[in-house]
Design an enzyme around this catalytic site. Structure first.
Site, PDB file in Angstrom:
ATOM      1  N   TYR A 158     -79.433 -18.358  16.817  1.00 41.50           N
ATOM      2  CA  TYR A 158     -78.568 -18.045  17.965  1.00 41.50           C
ATOM      3  C   TYR A 158     -78.959 -16.691  18.577  1.00 41.50           C
ATOM      4  O   TYR A 158     -79.021 -16.542  19.804  1.00 41.50           O
ATOM      5  CB  TYR A 158     -77.129 -18.052  17.468  1.00 41.50           C
ATOM      6  CG  TYR A 158     -76.049 -17.935  18.497  1.00 41.50           C
ATOM      7  CD1 TYR A 158     -75.657 -19.035  19.269  1.00 41.50           C
ATOM      8  CD2 TYR A 158     -75.378 -16.727  18.686  1.00 41.50           C
ATOM      9  CE1 TYR A 158     -74.633 -18.921  20.196  1.00 41.50           C
ATOM     10  CE2 TYR A 158     -74.357 -16.606  19.607  1.00 41.50           C
ATOM     11  CZ  TYR A 158     -73.979 -17.701  20.363  1.00 41.50           C
ATOM     12  OH  TYR A 158     -72.959 -17.586  21.280  1.00 41.50           O
ATOM     13  N   LYS A 162     -80.230 -16.306  22.392  1.00 39.07           N
ATOM     14  CA  LYS A 162     -79.506 -15.474  23.367  1.00 39.07           C
ATOM     15  C   LYS A 162     -80.338 -14.252  23.772  1.00 39.07           C
ATOM     16  O   LYS A 162     -80.273 -13.809  24.924  1.00 39.07           O
ATOM     17  CB  LYS A 162     -78.152 -15.046  22.798  1.00 39.07           C
ATOM     18  CG  LYS A 162     -77.187 -16.212  22.546  1.00 39.07           C
ATOM     19  CD  LYS A 162     -76.826 -16.968  23.825  1.00 39.07           C
ATOM     20  CE  LYS A 162     -75.629 -17.895  23.610  1.00 39.07           C
ATOM     21  NZ  LYS A 162     -75.272 -18.652  24.813  1.00 39.07           N
TER      22      LYS A 162
HETATM   23  P1  NAP Z   1     -66.936 -24.067  23.271  1.00 39.97           P
HETATM   24  O1  NAP Z   1     -65.490 -23.771  23.411  1.00 39.97           O
HETATM   25  O2  NAP Z   1     -67.442 -24.680  22.012  1.00 39.97           O
HETATM   26  O3  NAP Z   1     -67.381 -24.958  24.536  1.00 39.97           O
HETATM   27  C1  NAP Z   1     -68.726 -25.345  24.654  1.00 39.97           C
HETATM   28  C2  NAP Z   1     -68.918 -26.096  25.949  1.00 39.97           C
HETATM   29  O4  NAP Z   1     -70.325 -26.375  26.099  1.00 39.97           O
HETATM   30  C3  NAP Z   1     -68.209 -27.435  25.990  1.00 39.97           C
HETATM   31  O5  NAP Z   1     -67.786 -27.664  27.318  1.00 39.97           O
HETATM   32  C4  NAP Z   1     -69.315 -28.424  25.606  1.00 39.97           C
HETATM   33  O6  NAP Z   1     -69.102 -29.726  26.153  1.00 39.97           O
HETATM   34  C5  NAP Z   1     -70.502 -27.777  26.284  1.00 39.97           C
HETATM   35  N1  NAP Z   1     -71.795 -28.140  25.736  1.00 39.97           N
HETATM   36  C6  NAP Z   1     -72.258 -27.954  24.481  1.00 39.97           C
HETATM   37  N2  NAP Z   1     -73.510 -28.395  24.377  1.00 39.97           N
HETATM   38  C7  NAP Z   1     -73.866 -28.889  25.589  1.00 39.97           C
HETATM   39  C8  NAP Z   1     -75.038 -29.475  26.118  1.00 39.97           C
HETATM   40  N3  NAP Z   1     -76.119 -29.667  25.351  1.00 39.97           N
HETATM   41  N4  NAP Z   1     -75.052 -29.852  27.422  1.00 39.97           N
HETATM   42  C9  NAP Z   1     -73.958 -29.666  28.199  1.00 39.97           C
HETATM   43  N5  NAP Z   1     -72.823 -29.107  27.764  1.00 39.97           N
HETATM   44  C10 NAP Z   1     -72.775 -28.733  26.461  1.00 39.97           C
HETATM   45  O7  NAP Z   1     -67.813 -22.736  23.439  1.00 39.97           O
HETATM   46  P2  NAP Z   1     -67.445 -21.310  24.084  1.00 39.97           P
HETATM   47  O8  NAP Z   1     -66.974 -20.433  23.006  1.00 39.97           O
HETATM   48  O9  NAP Z   1     -66.649 -21.480  25.317  1.00 39.97           O
HETATM   49  O10 NAP Z   1     -68.909 -20.809  24.461  1.00 39.97           O
HETATM   50  C11 NAP Z   1     -69.440 -20.896  25.773  1.00 39.97           C
HETATM   51  C12 NAP Z   1     -70.689 -20.051  25.862  1.00 39.97           C
HETATM   52  O11 NAP Z   1     -70.372 -18.697  25.531  1.00 39.97           O
HETATM   53  C13 NAP Z   1     -71.785 -20.479  24.883  1.00 39.97           C
HETATM   54  O12 NAP Z   1     -73.050 -20.323  25.478  1.00 39.97           O
HETATM   55  C14 NAP Z   1     -71.637 -19.491  23.751  1.00 39.97           C
HETATM   56  O13 NAP Z   1     -72.825 -19.315  23.053  1.00 39.97           O
HETATM   57  C15 NAP Z   1     -71.223 -18.246  24.512  1.00 39.97           C
HETATM   58  N6  NAP Z   1     -70.522 -17.252  23.708  1.00 39.97           N
HETATM   59  C16 NAP Z   1     -69.323 -17.538  23.131  1.00 39.97           C
HETATM   60  C17 NAP Z   1     -68.697 -16.554  22.374  1.00 39.97           C
HETATM   61  C18 NAP Z   1     -67.365 -16.771  21.711  1.00 39.97           C
HETATM   62  O14 NAP Z   1     -66.946 -15.901  20.947  1.00 39.97           O
HETATM   63  N7  NAP Z   1     -66.668 -17.861  21.961  1.00 39.97           N
HETATM   64  C19 NAP Z   1     -69.303 -15.310  22.199  1.00 39.97           C
HETATM   65  C20 NAP Z   1     -70.520 -15.069  22.799  1.00 39.97           C
HETATM   66  C21 NAP Z   1     -71.131 -16.045  23.562  1.00 39.97           C
HETATM   67  P3  NAP Z   1     -68.681 -30.978  25.176  1.00 39.97           P
HETATM   68  O15 NAP Z   1     -67.359 -30.632  24.579  1.00 39.97           O
HETATM   69  O16 NAP Z   1     -68.639 -32.149  26.081  1.00 39.97           O
HETATM   70  O17 NAP Z   1     -69.771 -31.056  24.134  1.00 39.97           O
END
Ligand code: NAP
Length: 247
Positions: A158, A162
């Site tokens: 990851y 990133k």
């Molecule tokens: P999340 O709640 O798990 O949601 C992930 C989203 O991405 C869902 O809508 C999922 O759709 C979609 N997705 C996953 N794989 C996909 C693919 N191959 N093609 C199209 N859509 C896909 O995640 P989140 O926490 O909101 O994270 C969003 C972004 O922020 C990510 O890039 C993550 O790495 C980044 N981020 C998150 C955090 C954190 O603390 N939450 C911190 C730093 C960075 P489905 O449900 O249909 O699979």
């Protein structure tokens, strides 16, 4: 050059978590929102309903960002159905973690995380960029992570993905600046979503100066600004949203 038509924003992974909050924010700003997701139809439909209840509109576009053929056919289909409209904002947000110490890292977990982040960025950005360059306007916002700046143990896949996304942001920003297409990265710390559900917030909050996990809306507020016309002189930047965690 397409300057008229309705203004659309495409948010990958827009059905849950940070992506959902971004969809709602961009809709409030007046964009029609294209909600991309991979599998969970119910959650995606829910976001579209929320947008419509708030007086906005949008549509669903289901594809796996890592699947080049699926991205290309979906976006081509959208363009065919929208000859006068343009996608002015792209938020590359789709992503997931598959954590493991490197000594036990499975090839599948390494590849899946690299692919969703880096191939996802490539596949979706490359197909939308030409129209932005021709119309001399665009906003590309890549959702990176604290992990891509600092590196986090258990996340070499990851962090590499990133970190690569951050470097790609800086490189592409220099390619497109003259055409008024800005490219920035947002680096969230710990945000309360499904992705961080399994983490121990009570322990981790001790490391965070703000003393809590962030909310998806707190990331979406920054994405909204970067998606606005007002952010025109900011490009190639990586902006953290992490409650003061040292990076
Ligand atoms: P999340 O709640 O798990 O949601 C992930 C989203 O991405 C869902 O809508 C999922 O759709 C979609 N997705 C996953 N794989 C996909 C693919 N191959 N093609 C199209 N859509 C896909 O995640 P989140 O926490 O909101 O994270 C969003 C972004 O922020 C990510 O890039 C993550 O790495 C980044 N981020 C998150 C955090 C954190 O603390 N939450 C911190 C730093 C960075 P489905 O449900 O249909 O699979």
């Amino acid at each position: 050059m397409k300057t008229g038509g309705r203004k659309y924003a495409l948010v990958t992974g827009g059905s849950r978590g940070i992506g959902r909050a971004v969809c709602l924010r961009l809709s409030e700003m007046g964009f029609r929102v294209i909600i991309n997701y991979r599998s969970n139809d119910a959650e995606a439909e829910n976001v579209l309903s929320m947008i419509r209840e708030n007086g906005g509109d949008g549509e669903l576009l289901k594809f796996d960002v890592a699947d080049k053929a699926a991205v290309e056919s979906s976006v081509a289909g959208w363009k065919e159905a929208h000859p006068d409209d343009c996608i002015r904002v792209l938020v590359n947000n789709a992503g997931f973690r598959r954590d493991s110490l490197l000594v036990w890292m499975e090839d599948n977990d390494w590849n899946a995380v690299i692919d969703v982040t880096l191939k996802g960025f490539l596949n979706v950005t490359r197909i939308l960029l030409p129209d932005m360059l021709v119309s001399r306007y665009g906003r590309i916002i890549n959702i990176a992570s604290l992990s891509g700046i600092k590196g986090l143990p258990g996340q070499t896949n990851y962090s590499a993905a990133k970190g690569g996304l951050i470097a790609a942001t800086k490189a592409l920003a220099q390619e497109t600046a003259k055409k008024k297409v800005t490219v920035n990265a947002v680096a969230p710390g710990f945000i309360a979503t499904d992705m961080t559900e399994d983490l121990d917030e009570n322990e981790l909050r001790k490391l965070i100066p703000a003393g809590r996990f962030g909310k998806p809306e707190e990331v979406a507020a920054l994405v909204g600004f970067l998606a606005s016309e007002e952010s025109s002189y900011i490009t190639g930047e990586v902006i953290s949203v992490n409650g003061g965690l040292y990076t």
